[in-house]
Write an enzyme that holds these catalytic residues in place. Sequence first.
Site, short mmCIF file in Angstrom:
data_model
loop_
_atom_site.label_atom_id
_atom_site.label_comp_id
_atom_site.label_asym_id
_atom_site.label_seq_id
_atom_site.Cartn_x
_atom_site.Cartn_y
_atom_site.Cartn_z
N ASN A 52 3.69 0.66 2.98
CA ASN A 52 4.13 0.12 1.69
C ASN A 52 4.96 -1.14 1.92
OD1 ASN A 52 6.05 2.00 2.76
ND2 ASN A 52 7.02 2.26 0.77
N ASN A 55 8.98 -5.18 -3.20
CA ASN A 55 9.30 -6.54 -3.64
C ASN A 55 10.50 -6.48 -4.56
OD1 ASN A 55 8.91 -9.09 -5.47
ND2 ASN A 55 7.51 -9.36 -3.75
N ALA A 56 11.32 -7.53 -4.53
CA ALA A 56 12.49 -7.60 -5.41
C ALA A 56 12.07 -7.52 -6.88
CB ALA A 56 13.27 -8.88 -5.14
N GLU A 65 -1.47 2.97 1.02
CA GLU A 65 -2.92 3.17 0.91
C GLU A 65 -3.62 1.84 0.60
OE1 GLU A 65 -0.49 4.90 -0.43
OE2 GLU A 65 -1.04 6.99 -0.76
N CYS A 96 -0.32 8.15 -5.00
CA CYS A 96 -0.04 7.93 -6.43
C CYS A 96 -1.35 7.80 -7.20
CB CYS A 96 0.84 6.69 -6.61
SG CYS A 96 -0.06 5.12 -6.54
N CYS A 99 -3.44 4.70 -6.45
CA CYS A 99 -4.10 4.71 -5.13
C CYS A 99 -5.27 5.69 -5.11
CB CYS A 99 -3.10 5.03 -4.03
SG CYS A 99 -2.03 3.61 -3.70
N1 THU Z 1 4.33 5.00 -1.87
C1 THU Z 1 3.24 4.74 -1.08
O1 THU Z 1 3.19 3.72 -0.39
N2 THU Z 1 2.24 5.64 -1.07
C2 THU Z 1 2.27 6.84 -1.70
O2 THU Z 1 1.32 7.61 -1.60
C3 THU Z 1 3.44 7.22 -2.51
C4 THU Z 1 4.45 6.14 -2.72
C5 THU Z 1 5.44 4.04 -1.85
C6 THU Z 1 5.58 3.15 -3.05
C7 THU Z 1 7.04 2.77 -2.97
O3 THU Z 1 7.17 1.65 -2.08
C8 THU Z 1 7.71 3.96 -2.34
O4 THU Z 1 6.67 4.72 -1.72
C9 THU Z 1 8.45 4.82 -3.31
O5 THU Z 1 7.67 5.19 -4.38
#
Ligand code: THU
Length: 145
Positions: A52, A55-56, A65, A96, A99
């Site tokens: 992941n 970003n600000a 993903e 999520c 994704c």
């Molecule tokens: N996040 C992911 O990268 N993948 C997931 O399956 C769940 C959530 C990230 C998004 C965000 O940067 C952080 O986790 C908190 O939600």
Amino acid sequence: MSDIPSFLTGDLQAQLQAAARDAQARAYAPYSRFQVGAAVLDEQGRIHAGCNVENAAYPEGTCAEAGAIAAMVLAGGTRVRAVLVLGEGAAPVTPCGGCRQKLREFADAATPVLVADRQRLRAHFTLSELLPASFGPDHLARPDA
Ligand code: THU
């Protein structure tokens, strides 16, 4: 919960977990402090990873993903045969909703989605269990005019 298909051997699962763990360590998550790594297995047997990147301007952040899918596409991969998502926390880190739809573009209903933390596999699903009655590229196929 469905069985993990036999093509996804223990060794392959371990390789996906290792790739996702390395990616998780590179996550840019200064806002949530929630680092996630993901790995996808493509139709050529190659593994692509992502993390992941926050970003600000919060909504501009991207999930692990999405990074893994982009890496696969860049490398010429066209199908996702298996997915592993890795994060720490009280509950297993499942993809999520957005994704799940991104994976739907390149994966089949039966494609295994594994959920792990750094130590162990915590859960597994098929994509259709996570995204039932979904819309995908097949819906856009039309007979030639
Ligand atoms: N996040 C992911 O990268 N993948 C997931 O399956 C769940 C959530 C990230 C998004 C965000 O940067 C952080 O986790 C908190 O939600």
